[in-house]
Design a protein around this motif. Structure first.
Motif, PDB file in Angstrom:
ATOM      1  N   ARG A 218      58.933  55.612  36.171  1.00 50.67           N
ATOM      2  CA  ARG A 218      60.129  54.821  36.478  1.00 50.67           C
ATOM      3  C   ARG A 218      61.398  55.553  36.083  1.00 50.67           C
ATOM      4  O   ARG A 218      62.429  55.402  36.735  1.00 50.67           O
TER       5      ARG A 218
ATOM      6  N   LEU B 210      58.180  41.125  38.210  1.00 53.70           N
ATOM      7  CA  LEU B 210      57.946  41.724  39.517  1.00 53.70           C
ATOM      8  C   LEU B 210      57.016  40.837  40.331  1.00 53.70           C
ATOM      9  O   LEU B 210      56.294  40.009  39.768  1.00 53.70           O
TER      10      LEU B 210
ATOM     11  N   GLU C 223      64.388  43.018  49.021  1.00 56.13           N
ATOM     12  CA  GLU C 223      63.333  43.492  48.125  1.00 56.13           C
ATOM     13  C   GLU C 223      63.624  44.917  47.665  1.00 56.13           C
ATOM     14  O   GLU C 223      64.105  45.727  48.448  1.00 56.13           O
ATOM     15  N   GLN C 224      63.307  45.205  46.423  1.00 55.74           N
ATOM     16  CA  GLN C 224      63.251  46.596  46.003  1.00 55.74           C
ATOM     17  C   GLN C 224      61.829  46.911  45.593  1.00 55.74           C
ATOM     18  O   GLN C 224      61.344  46.381  44.592  1.00 55.74           O
TER      19      GLN C 224
ATOM     20  N   ILE D 154      59.008  48.900  43.895  1.00 56.18           N
ATOM     21  CA  ILE D 154      58.982  49.774  42.728  1.00 56.18           C
ATOM     22  C   ILE D 154      57.768  50.692  42.781  1.00 56.18           C
ATOM     23  O   ILE D 154      57.787  51.804  42.277  1.00 56.18           O
TER      24      ILE D 154
ATOM     25  N   PHE E 240      62.021  57.791  38.875  1.00 51.25           N
ATOM     26  CA  PHE E 240      62.497  56.972  39.996  1.00 51.25           C
ATOM     27  C   PHE E 240      63.991  56.694  39.841  1.00 51.25           C
ATOM     28  O   PHE E 240      64.784  56.846  40.784  1.00 51.25           O
ATOM     29  N   ILE E 241      64.379  56.296  38.646  1.00 50.12           N
ATOM     30  CA  ILE E 241      65.794  56.017  38.385  1.00 50.12           C
ATOM     31  C   ILE E 241      66.636  57.254  38.665  1.00 50.12           C
ATOM     32  O   ILE E 241      67.663  57.185  39.329  1.00 50.12           O
TER      33      ILE E 241
ATOM     34  N   GLY F  93      65.481  52.382  49.157  1.00 47.43           N
ATOM     35  CA  GLY F  93      66.750  51.810  48.716  1.00 47.43           C
ATOM     36  C   GLY F  93      67.865  52.114  49.693  1.00 47.43           C
ATOM     37  O   GLY F  93      68.888  52.683  49.332  1.00 47.43           O
TER      38      GLY F  93
ATOM     39  N   GLU G  84      53.599  55.033  33.392  1.00 43.73           N
ATOM     40  CA  GLU G  84      54.471  54.276  34.303  1.00 43.73           C
ATOM     41  C   GLU G  84      55.921  54.314  33.843  1.00 43.73           C
ATOM     42  O   GLU G  84      56.835  54.361  34.666  1.00 43.73           O
TER      43      GLU G  84
ATOM     44  N   THR H 257      60.739  43.710  43.401  1.00 43.98           N
ATOM     45  CA  THR H 257      61.581  42.666  42.829  1.00 43.98           C
ATOM     46  C   THR H 257      62.694  42.360  43.820  1.00 43.98           C
ATOM     47  O   THR H 257      63.058  43.198  44.632  1.00 43.98           O
ATOM     48  N   ILE H 258      63.190  41.154  43.759  1.00 47.01           N
ATOM     49  CA  ILE H 258      64.172  40.704  44.742  1.00 47.01           C
ATOM     50  C   ILE H 258      65.586  40.771  44.166  1.00 47.01           C
ATOM     51  O   ILE H 258      65.831  40.274  43.077  1.00 47.01           O
TER      52      ILE H 258
END
Lengths: 238, 238
Positions: free
Chosen positions: B154, B111, B86-87, B89, B157-158, B198, B150, B79-80
DNA sequence: CGAGCGATTGAAAAGACTCAACCACCGTGG
DNA sequence: CCACGGTGGTTGAGTCTTTTCAATCGCTCG
């Protein structure tokens, strides 16, 4: 008036048995599509409990036995890092149904849930929930939609964490919390705030002070009042 | 040998029509539970295309018309941010089905998906996918499981983004990529790596150099070879 | 051969963290 | 009723990671 509400009996909560039929928050929940008969079934089988502040609903690593429907109160959803620090992923409020994601895999919970304040929460057994899911295509639809919505939210969260400064992240989170706490003021410990924003509590304190000096927020001891949503949104950089 | 493979014809890809019946990656995909009849239906209605490097499958903000089944190749999901950065994911590989999350809500894609290398990817129309979903409880089960998996990923990931240093995050991502690229070497631009971790590309370059000096990885121009998974895992702090 | 992009390096600056100390409030028990 | 202890909040100072900016390099493609 807001400020002193905490000291009055006005906001005191206590255990109450809520019937799904009359539950005011059901219409906004996963169960909004239920017909009278289904609501009745739900009501028959649920267990309604009172939770004090800081009581866990479930803990990561354990297995799901059912879902939790928040009738009243707030719940933080978080995971614990290597260092023992919590990372809050989401704050659930009245009307939210929590803990159903873990039910679709045979894996244990990857997240924990703990009340942030006194709450009334109903428990629906896994088998009951799944049987509703089988018989009610509307529920399935809602569940799929909810899952996909949350996936989107988490992608945005990841992006925020990765690309924004702590200051921007705090502004973002304050706006999210403003939506969660609606007409109340945001009421979280500095530590919880830090664990949501992903920073140190000292940093949160300093930034809150800045925001206060810039008239974006007002601080009432522990509670935070949003004064200028527009400016805050600009600070959030999105 | 690995190093020079790129220059030989060995790894060259080109368009090929893959039958779902014989598709080697289907058995690991969402469609693993399909019976012969269902596979045949799938085969009838899919459209198989060849994508060069850096071609978009879908772009955030547009609406879903169906799902993409990767037969061969890699796809970045990203996602931008406000700044245009860009990030990333997720990186999807052979056997992954991409883009079905957006199909359950009426919202546009949140996304974007773009190929990272030459790829063969089949397209299945929304209506076909949904009709399979209705008639096949196994598929529904798999989809729910995938969504919940998923969501868990995520959340992790966070947490990583929020609590780990850039160095730890790079180690973590390298291990994830090691799983994605399996027997190949990791082959991403520094910029893509930075957009996944990131951070800034300069930081990635410096940290890769450190890892190389510490014998954790070897760098073959653009490709990265993992030398010591155990140590890297320790660096990742988990 | 020159343009251009991706990779690399260096140096300075900034943002955020850590640590340590201190304060304020609250409930408890003497 | 007040001293005590504990928790959560606040402040300051120094440190370190990471970013930013600017410049250089190397390779590929037209």
């Amino acid at each position: 008036m807001f400020i002193f509400a905490e000291n009055s009996a006005m906001l005191d909560k206590s255990h109450k048995y809520v019937s799904c039929e009359t539950c005011q928050v059901r219409k906004d929940s996963l169960f909004s599509s239920f017909c009278t008969e289904e609501v009745h079934q739900l009501d028959e089988n649920k267990v309604c409990s009172f939770y004090r502040k800081n009581q866990p609903l479930f803990v990561e690593g354990t297995f799901s036995r059912g879902v939790y429907c928040i009738n009243d109160g707030k719940v933080k959803i978080f995971t614990i890092g290597e260092s023992g620090k919590e990372q809050i992923i989401h704050i659930a409020k009245e009307g939210d149904v929590v803990g159903f994601k873990a039910m679709f895999s045979d894996d244990p919970y990857k997240l924990s849930a703990t009340t942030l304040e006194e709450s009334n929460i109903c428990f629906i057994k896994k088998e009951d929930f799944l049987s509703h899911l089988e018989s009610n295509p509307g529920l399935l639809q809602t569940v799929l939609k909810e899952l996909s919505k949350e996936l989107g939210e988490r992608a945005v969260f990841i992006k925020n964490m990765a690309q924004k400064s702590v200051r921007e992240r705090l502004a973002t989170i304050l706006l999210i919390l403003d939506g969660v706490y609606k007409d109340e003021m945001i009421n979280l410990s500095r530590e919880d705030l830090a664990n949501f924003v992903g920073t140190a509590t000292e940093t949160i304190i300093r930034l809150l002070k800045e925001f206060k000096e810039e008239q974006l927020i007002e601080i009432h001891v522990r509670k935070i009042e949003i004064l200028d949503r527009k400016k805050l949104l600009r600070e959030a950089g999105s």
